[in-house]
Design an enzyme around this catalytic site. Structure first.
Site, PDB file in Angstrom:
ATOM      1  N   ARG A 232       0.551  -1.077  -0.499  1.00  0.00           N
ATOM      2  CA  ARG A 232       0.252   0.092  -0.262  1.00  0.00           C
ATOM      3  C   ARG A 232       0.954   1.002   0.107  1.00  0.00           C
ATOM      4  O   ARG A 232       1.991   1.056   0.099  1.00  0.00           O
ATOM      5  CB  ARG A 232      -0.944  -0.032   1.413  1.00  0.00           C
ATOM      6  N   ILE A 234       2.992   4.591  -0.109  1.00  0.00           N
ATOM      7  CA  ILE A 234       4.492   4.722  -1.029  1.00  0.00           C
ATOM      8  C   ILE A 234       5.388   3.526  -1.231  1.00  0.00           C
ATOM      9  O   ILE A 234       5.558   3.414  -2.744  1.00  0.00           O
ATOM     10  CB  ILE A 234       5.177   4.869   0.212  1.00  0.00           C
ATOM     11  N   ASP A 253       6.184  -7.691   1.662  1.00  0.00           N
ATOM     12  CA  ASP A 253       5.109  -7.012   2.847  1.00  0.00           C
ATOM     13  C   ASP A 253       4.669  -8.243   3.709  1.00  0.00           C
ATOM     14  O   ASP A 253       4.524 -10.002   3.184  1.00  0.00           O
ATOM     15  CB  ASP A 253       3.612  -6.408   1.800  1.00  0.00           C
ATOM     16  N   LEU A 312       6.285   9.744  25.565  1.00  0.00           N
ATOM     17  CA  LEU A 312       7.262   8.496  26.240  1.00  0.00           C
ATOM     18  C   LEU A 312       6.682   7.862  27.529  1.00  0.00           C
ATOM     19  O   LEU A 312       6.816   6.962  27.917  1.00  0.00           O
ATOM     20  CB  LEU A 312       8.553   9.259  26.177  1.00  0.00           C
ATOM     21  N   TYR A 368       9.692   6.272  16.995  1.00  0.00           N
ATOM     22  CA  TYR A 368       9.954   6.461  15.863  1.00  0.00           C
ATOM     23  C   TYR A 368      10.531   7.613  15.230  1.00  0.00           C
ATOM     24  O   TYR A 368      11.385   6.929  14.085  1.00  0.00           O
ATOM     25  CB  TYR A 368       7.908   6.938  14.970  1.00  0.00           C
ATOM     26  N   THR A 403      -1.619   9.720   2.146  1.00  0.00           N
ATOM     27  CA  THR A 403      -1.369   8.532   2.528  1.00  0.00           C
ATOM     28  C   THR A 403      -2.450   8.066   3.178  1.00  0.00           C
ATOM     29  O   THR A 403      -3.277   9.579   4.068  1.00  0.00           O
ATOM     30  CB  THR A 403      -0.342   7.571   2.690  1.00  0.00           C
TER      31      THR A 403
END
Length: 462
Positions: A232, A234, A253, A312, A368, A403
């Site tokens: 999916r 990108i 994937d 965090l 991330y 997206t």
């Protein structure tokens, strides 16, 4: 996902409102379609005194079908920028060889070139300045002046508007034929519609293993490429683009995305591999598939990535571990096995996907951002090592890309992400795919260790 604001401002009522209130005005970006000319108009080519690249660049552009004009040539108008250019004086690109700038006083030559033509670039046009890497300059004064040029090009990217992009390309003075090919591939990308959402970047062209294509419209002809996270977004756009450019695509994937993955692979005539990259045996299974089916892999694109957002203080260990493992550690493990078994060899290219979150950080995404900053670290530390084996390693760092994931972002935050860049809009998956595709070209092997932001020159991390 539709950008309704951009659609509105292109209407008659929207245009009026934008002008009256000074609202963001997203331009129509010039994107690539096979068969398009490199530029929408001629290129104006200038050079500082003693520049070493103007002559070869002029020859490269002419070969690429670009009409190259000299600033003193007839038909190129020198006008007061406040008055705006006449249509006959407009150009598709301003290209300047600044390698002759050896001290700060010589920077005036950049002003003298760009000032008269600041309003002469067509919408969707390009600005490219060529320089010498500061770390390779002969004197501290030269290094100082060359580093100063970054401020010029980044500012031009924010000033010219109308979809015009601006880049600085540092070209090693100790180059060879590979440097020339690498410069050609870089110019063909930066001047074309492929680079529509890339602006304000500083790129380095050195030496490496390169191969110019027989057909620049199919620069990946016959290349075996691996794309992770290809079902999916990108990844799917990238798989389609690589196939368009002539590659044989291995689309990978997780098993849960098997149906979507098969659809992409079937559409492009590629092969699908269902594999969880975090499985202990994943690198071995992938290596055996590539060896059995293709005998090698020419291009590896580490696109697979996940988010597990929490601040965090509220983040459980699993969220941290999953993101680091998928986004960073799995890349290291796969690289190790493919290199150890020599499945990716001399002339190979590896492209990793980072993020501007790895450059600027992001609230609620410490895991991330850490993983994506780690990808940048991987490229910076490993590219010199792989260069000795004839393998190039680079990364792209996308900004706000339209997206299904960004569609879930709350409206106000989403609109801020779209508008906080020089293009005043989000990018498309194809913008990231085009940039990865360029770094994957055999002709781009002289680019090593670059981190290319595909963010419309985002204000974050700029």
């Amino acid at each position: 996902m539709t950008d309704r604001y951009a659609s509105f401002v292109r209407s008659a009522a929207g245009r009026t409102l934008v002008k009256r209130l000074g609202l963001p005005d997203p331009p129509r970006l010039r994107r690539h379609t096979p068969g398009d000319p490199l530029l929408p108009g001629p290129a104006l080519l200038g050079a500082a005194t003693g520049g070493r690249l103007a002559e070869p660049v002029g020859a490269l552009l002419t070969t690429a079908g670009v009409e190259v004009r000299d600033p003193a040539a007839a038909g190129v108008e020198v006008r007061d920028p406040a008055a705006g250019p006449a249509d006959g004086g407009r150009v598709g690109a301003l290209v300047y060889d600044a390698t002759g700038v050896t001290d700060s006083t010589a920077l005036r030559q950049l002003y003298d070139f760009f000032h008269p033509y600041a309003r002469s670039v067509l919408p969707g046009g390009r600005v490219v300045v060529l320089g010498t890497p500061p770390e390779e300059c002969a004197t501290p004064r030269e290094a100082t002046a060359q580093r100063a040029i970054e401020g010029l090009t980044r500012s031009i990217g924010k000033e010219f508007g109308r979809g015009v992009t601006a880049q600085l390309v540092y070209v090693t003075p100790d180059g060879d034929d590979s440097t020339r090919t690498g410069l050609e591939s870089t110019l063909r990308f930066l001047l074309s519609g492929r680079s529509a959402y890339v602006s304000g970047q500083v790129l380095r062209v050195g030496t490496g293993r390169v191969s110019a294509p027989a057909d620049w419209d199919r620069p990946l002809d016959g290349q075996v490429t691996l794309v992770t996270g290809a079902a999916r977004g990108i990844g799917a756009a990238l798989a389609r683009l690589l196939a368009r450019d002539g590659a044989r695509v291995v689309a990978l994937d997780v098993p849960a995305a098997g149906d979507a993955l098969a659809e992409v692979a079937n559409e492009i005539g590629g092969t699908a591999v269902q594999l969880d990259l975090t499985a202990p045996d994943a690198p071995d299974r992938l290596a055996r598939h590539l060896a059995d089916r293709h005998g090698r892999v020419d291009v590896v694109v580490h696109n697979a990535g996940i988010t597990r957002d929490k601040t965090l203080g509220r983040m459980d260990p699993d969220r941290w571990d999953q993101v680091i493992d998928v986004n960073l550690s799995s890349q290291e493990r796969i690289n190790d096995v493919l290199l150890e078994r020599e499945l990716i060899g001399d002339g190979g290219r590896i492209v990793a996907v980072s993020s501007i979150a790895g450059i600027a950080g992001n609230r609620g995404q410490t895991n991330y951002a850490t993983s994506k900053a780690g990808v940048i670290g991987l490229v910076r530390s490993t590219a010199p090592v792989l260069g000795g084996r004839g393998i190039s390693l680079n990364a792209v760092a996308p900004g706000f890309i339209e997206t299904r994931l960004t569609a879930r972002i709350p409206l106000v935050v989403r609109e801020a992400g779209r508008r906080m860049n020089s293009m005043a809009q989000g990018g498309l998956p194809v913008d990231v795919a085009e940039t990865i595709g360029w770094l994957a070209w055999p002709a781009s092997g002289a680019l090593r260790g670059n981190i290319v932001r595909v963010c419309g020159q985002s204000l974050l991390g700029a």
